[in-house]
Design an enzyme around this catalytic site. Structure first.
Site, PDB file in Angstrom:
ATOM      1  N   LYS A  66       0.861  -1.198   0.000  1.00 46.77           N
ATOM      2  CA  LYS A  66       0.000   0.000   0.000  1.00 46.77           C
ATOM      3  C   LYS A  66       0.890   1.239   0.000  1.00 46.77           C
ATOM      4  O   LYS A  66       1.909   1.270   0.699  1.00 46.77           O
ATOM      5  CB  LYS A  66      -0.899  -0.035   1.250  1.00 46.77           C
ATOM      6  CG  LYS A  66      -1.956   1.072   1.303  1.00 46.77           C
ATOM      7  CD  LYS A  66      -2.874   0.881   2.507  1.00 46.77           C
ATOM      8  CE  LYS A  66      -3.948   1.939   2.600  1.00 46.77           C
ATOM      9  NZ  LYS A  66      -4.847   1.748   3.771  1.00 46.77           N
ATOM     10  N   SER A 141      -9.870   1.713   2.946  1.00 48.51           N
ATOM     11  CA  SER A 141      -9.035   2.532   2.080  1.00 48.51           C
ATOM     12  C   SER A 141      -7.990   1.718   1.304  1.00 48.51           C
ATOM     13  O   SER A 141      -7.442   2.230   0.331  1.00 48.51           O
ATOM     14  CB  SER A 141      -8.309   3.590   2.920  1.00 48.51           C
ATOM     15  OG  SER A 141      -7.398   2.978   3.820  1.00 48.51           O
ATOM     16  N   SER A 165      -9.921  -0.665   7.149  1.00 51.81           N
ATOM     17  CA  SER A 165      -9.357  -0.527   5.800  1.00 51.81           C
ATOM     18  C   SER A 165      -8.652  -1.749   5.235  1.00 51.81           C
ATOM     19  O   SER A 165      -8.289  -1.748   4.068  1.00 51.81           O
ATOM     20  CB  SER A 165      -8.391   0.652   5.752  1.00 51.81           C
ATOM     21  OG  SER A 165      -9.120   1.830   5.604  1.00 51.81           O
TER      22      SER A 165
HETATM   23  N1  GLN Z   1     -13.304   3.807   6.360  1.00 50.85           N
HETATM   24  C1  GLN Z   1     -12.658   4.273   7.554  1.00 50.85           C
HETATM   25  C2  GLN Z   1     -12.300   5.737   7.424  1.00 50.85           C
HETATM   26  O1  GLN Z   1     -12.559   6.299   6.406  1.00 50.85           O
HETATM   27  C3  GLN Z   1     -11.475   3.426   7.866  1.00 50.85           C
HETATM   28  C4  GLN Z   1     -10.230   3.850   7.218  1.00 50.85           C
HETATM   29  C5  GLN Z   1      -9.026   3.034   7.596  1.00 50.85           C
HETATM   30  O2  GLN Z   1      -9.144   1.988   8.245  1.00 50.85           O
HETATM   31  N2  GLN Z   1      -7.878   3.553   7.223  1.00 50.85           N
HETATM   32  O3  GLN Z   1     -11.769   6.321   8.334  1.00 50.85           O
END
Ligand code: GLN
Length: 450
Positions: A66, A141, A165
């Site tokens: 990532k 994400s 995420s």
């Molecule tokens: N969807 C969540 C957010 O937007 C989780 C994001 C993540 O785990 N980085 O904060």
């Protein structure tokens, strides 16, 4: 020559000299070239590199990373304009450990900007498409990390999980995604979103591969003061295949309103299979679940507003000069950050500001403790339900279409309901595929991208 899809299959093929590490990497690079134009998983593809010679379970295995993991030999952008062209001078510890174990890197993977999002629509560069149905999002994400494994553009990838995420995109793309216990994997070199919640973890095709990749990167790191001083272990030794007597907690709050019937049916079927294999299903309650989203979006935005203060146009990436220092900060941040990131910085700054700190931030920390206690009680053998694990759906619905939720941030935030409590409590979590939803149109036999 066929290259297996799994980490353990590739490592074994190399050990048995059925193919070389270079051939395995070349196979994946060719697939990326051929298919990634439609998927959009990669932001940067590495030139061929020679893999290490260490004798390890990941020797010669090509992996994707990532794009918020610092890599000394490739850009690290967090899918943000503000970091365009930034090259870290060092490797993240997780990356360094895999490199030392002889892994090969294929490239850096697309994501929601600074890991903020649940659909990958917040990447500043391009969207990622779900390989099973290109009109749908891959989740976020870590959308690129999930889609790359689903489309076999990498046998395994690394992502990060602050509120879901890793697990949510894994579920949207039908692959395995593991968020380790907070502190298990060093966060050194992981660009911070919310430091008390962030963890690095693997996306793989099966549980064995998740155990292998985790074993290769876990363990104490003096460079991360929150890393747990627990020795690394070989997690594959836990893969006994035996669930007899295992007590599985089923929290009633996770099976209520808002859960799609198709997802519920798939999860219930998987639970019935576990019961058949000898596990006990125990209904439990996690009563503070309903507050998890509010708590998360206060804690995470507060920490993000302070973590992202370092991107000022002076030290990293983009600089948009505007006369003197303060106007340069302002212009760089105005042009460099996307809408969602700005929204989070403003929310976080607001709830940390004097007068609101006690009402919002401190209150959120108190409720976070209550959420942690819910889990402690469920696991407690003397005073609680004494379950060994807790099973829930990963997401209330299957992958949605582009644009379906992006106009309304709150609807997007609400879809994180089943994943964020584990981060608030510091617990590990894994998303394992348990079926497809025919009703919602995705019972496809194989990913469209090949
Ligand atoms: N969807 C969540 C957010 O937007 C989780 C994001 C993540 O785990 N980085 O904060």
């Amino acid at each position: 020559m066929t290259i297996p899809r799994t980490v353990h299959g590739i490592a074994e093929g190399i050990r048995k000299k059925q193919f070389t590490a270079d051939e395995a990497a070349a196979f994946y690079r060719a697939r990326i070239e051929q298919h990634d134009g439609r998927v959009g998983a990669y932001l940067h593809v590495y030139e061929p590199m020679s893999s290490g010679s260490a004798d390890s379970p990941v020797r010669g295995v090509p992996l994707g990373l990532k794009d918020l993991l610092a890599t000394k030999d490739a850009p690290t952008t967090c899918a943000s304009r503000i970091l365009e062209g930034y090259r870290p001078p060092y490797d993240a510890t997780a990356v360094a450990r895999l490199r030392a174990a002889g892994a090969n890197f294929l490239g850096k993977l697309n994501m929601d900007e600074f890991a903020m999002g649940s659909s990958n629509e917040n990447s500043a560069f391009k969207p990622v498409h779900n390989p099973w149905d290109l009109s749908r999002v891959p989740g976020g994400s870590s959308g690129g990390s999930a889609a790359a494994v689903a489309a076999n553009l990498a046998p395994a990838t690394l992502g990060s999980d602050t509120g879901g995420s890793i697990r949510q995109p894994a579920s949207f793309c039908g692959v395995t995604g593991l968020k380790p216990t907070y502190g298990r994997v060093s966060r050194y070199g992981l660009v911070a979103f919310a430091s008390s919640l962030d963890q690095i973890g693997p996306f793989t095709h099966d549980a064995r591969d998740a155990a292998i990749v985790l074993s290769a990167m876990a363990g104490h790191d003096p460079m991360d003061s929150t890393s747990a001083s627990v020795a690394a272990e070989d997690f594959t030794t836990h893969l006994t295949g035996d669930v007899k007597g295992l007590r599985i907690g089923i929290p009633r709050e996770y099976f209520g309103k808002g859960l799609s019937p198709a997802v519920e049916a798939a999860v219930r079927k998987a639970l019935a299979a576990m019961e058949e294999a000898g596990a006990h299903l125990v209904e439990i309650s996690l009563p503070h679940t309903e507050h998890a989203i509010a708590v998360y979006y206060l804690v995470a935005t507060a920490e993000a507003s302070s973590n992202l203060a370092r991107f000022d146009g002076i030290r990293y990436g983009l600089r948009v000069p505007d006369g003197s220092l303060v106007p340069t900060y302002k212009k760089t941040r105005a042009e460099g950050f996307g809408r969602e990131v700005k929204r989070r910085i403003m929310l976080g700054t607001y709830c940390l500001s004097s007068g609101y700190y006690d009402a919002y931030y401190r209150k959120a920390l108190e409720v976070r403790t209550l959420i942690q206690r819910d889990f402690l009680a469920a696991f407690d053998r003397d005073k609680g339900a004494g379950v060994d694990i807790i099973a829930t759906p990963t997401s209330p619905a299957v992958a949605f279409g582009f644009g379906e939720k992006s106009a309304d941030p709150l609807t997007m935030y609400l879809s994180d309901i089943y994943t964020i409590s584990a981060n608030l409590a510091g617990l590990p979590g894994i998303s394992i595929p348990c079926g497809f939803s025919a009703a919602e149109g995705s019972s496809l036999p194989s990913p469209k991208a090949g």
